[in-house]
Motif scaffolding. Structure first.
Motif, PDB file in Angstrom:
ATOM      1  N   ARG A 365       0.833  -1.212   0.000  1.00 39.72           N
ATOM      2  CA  ARG A 365       0.000   0.000   0.000  1.00 39.72           C
ATOM      3  C   ARG A 365       0.867   1.262   0.000  1.00 39.72           C
ATOM      4  NH1 ARG A 365      -2.937  -3.050   4.207  1.00 39.72           N
ATOM      5  NH2 ARG A 365      -4.805  -3.975   3.278  1.00 39.72           N
ATOM      6  N   ALA A 368       2.455   1.724  -3.381  1.00 34.57           N
ATOM      7  CA  ALA A 368       1.479   2.176  -4.373  1.00 34.57           C
ATOM      8  C   ALA A 368       1.195   3.671  -4.223  1.00 34.57           C
ATOM      9  CB  ALA A 368       0.187   1.373  -4.242  1.00 34.57           C
ATOM     10  N   GLN A 372       2.044   6.782  -6.799  1.00 34.88           N
ATOM     11  CA  GLN A 372       1.019   7.736  -7.214  1.00 34.88           C
ATOM     12  C   GLN A 372       1.463   9.169  -6.936  1.00 34.88           C
ATOM     13  OE1 GLN A 372      -2.668   6.696  -5.312  1.00 34.88           O
ATOM     14  NE2 GLN A 372      -2.675   4.623  -6.130  1.00 34.88           N
TER      15      GLN A 372
END
Length: 392
Positions: A365, A368, A372
């Protein structure tokens, strides 16, 4: 050029000052000094409770003190990955200075917002600049000239504030996940401690390490891939690392073979120093390769060798291990270590494996969100994506 955006360099907007190499005295004024060790992997440095202070030899120039909203860069460090890292200083309520291994940047123009500046110098654009200045490799030493020569397109102040606000939401989300990851890591550490302290308490299940492991020197396999022994990520192929690792020149026939299930004693043993291998390859002859002489669950001992139960006992056995002393097998072999039945090793490994899998999800997580954010920074800081400031 985008509407309202101006081409600028950091030299136009910030003034820079190298940190001082201070001389300590037995008496006089004391001041806290921020060094590279105080840098955290976060954008804002606002907790100085653990920042060391020294008694100065002579008076401190007022310009050698930090102010709120200053930027502080790592100028020089043995770990090249840290060079160029920047933090925004905030929450100063007492005299604080900065060491000679850092460079202070202070906003001197009303064209730039300090929060936007801190985002800019942590962006892929800035890292690409450092990469170019390093000649395509890691930069060896950050200079004021290198900082000053960074050129970019600067949006108007309202857009700067909006961009900084948007990116701050990503930072906050990542920080929450990092806090959760830290809590889960503490849980694993705690469970390990309970399991292995209980194992040590069962004295009839302890064996000398040399009765479970033996050093091996299998060689003459230059066809195998070279491995790196890393305390943070374990044993991996060198050609798959995203960091610079020295590669040997010439013949590797004298290198030692490592096979799945083997352990390798790290050359710099700060945290236990035994790394577990799940792959086949070669390591330098300077390493000690250990192979089980009896049936064991490799993951059980992988957890054990990272536990505080093991490291604490090893510290007492081998003086100076925290300074990077290599573990000799003759010392390690004398250690009594747990040797429960294989069925028990499997059960405990299964419990620890579930906790590790849960921790790995947090890593996914975080990675990710970080990707981003990195992509978002690229779009926003180049003006490819514009922000709406009229709605504010």
């Amino acid at each position: 050029m985008l509407d309202g955006w101006k081409r600028r360099s950091l030299a136009d907007l910030l003034e820079f000052r190298n940190g001082m190499n201070f001389t300590q005295a037995s008496q006089g004024a004391r001041v806290k000094i921020i060094g590279v060790g105080d840098f955290k992997d976060k954008e804002v440095l606002n907790d100085f409770s653990e920042t060391p202070s020294i008694t100065l030899n002579g008076k401190l120039n007022p310009d050698d003190l930090l102010k709120n909203d200053d930027l502080l860069f790592v100028r020089s460090n043995g770990n090249k990955a840290l060079i160029g890292r920047c933090v925004l200083v905030s929450g100063i309520t007492e005299p604080i200075s900065f060491s000679g291994f850092t460079i202070r940047g202070r906003v001197k123009s009303d064209e730039i917002n300090h929060s936007f500046a801190s985002k800019l110098v942590r962006s892929p654009l800035f890292k690409e600049h450092l990469h170019r200045m390093g000649g395509g490799s890691s930069i060896n030493n950050l200079s004021q000239d290198t900082l000053s020569e960074f050129c970019f397109s600067l949006p108007p102040l309202p857009e700067q504030r909006k961009i900084a606000e948007i990116l701050r939401t990503w930072d906050e989300a990542i920080e929450k996940l990092e806090a959760l990851r830290a809590a889960k890591l503490r849980r694993i550490t705690s469970v390990r401690q309970r399991l292995f302290e209980a194992a040590f308490a069962s004295h009839n299940r302890l064996q000398r390490a040399r009765d479970i492991f033996e050093p091996v020197s299998e060689r003459a396999r230059p066809d195998l891939p070279l491995l790196a022994v890393m305390q943070d990520i374990g044993i991996v192929r060198r050609d798959e690392l995203d960091r610079r690792v020295a590669m040997p020149d010439g013949d590797t026939s004298s290198y030692k073979v490592v096979r799945p299930g083997d352990f390798v004693i790290s050359l710099r043993s700060f945290e236990g120093g035994l790394e577990y291998s799940t792959i086949t390859g070669l390591v330098s002859p300077a390493y000690t390769v250990l192979r089980p002489t009896t049936e064991v669950v490799g993951d059980y001992y992988r957890h054990f060798f990272k536990s505080r139960s093991f490291i604490g006992r090893l510290d007492k056995l081998i003086f100076g291990i925290r300074d990077g002393k290599q573990i000799a097998f003759r010392d390690f072999g004398d250690m009594p270590i747990p040797a429960p039945p294989v069925s028990e090793q499997k059960a405990q490994t299964g419990a620890l494996g579930c906790l590790e899998a849960d921790l790995a999800l947090e890593n996914v997580r975080i990675e990710a969100l970080t990707r981003q954010k990195r992509g978002l920074m690229q779009k926003l800081l180049t003006g490819e994506w514009r922000v709406n400031v009229e709605a504010d």
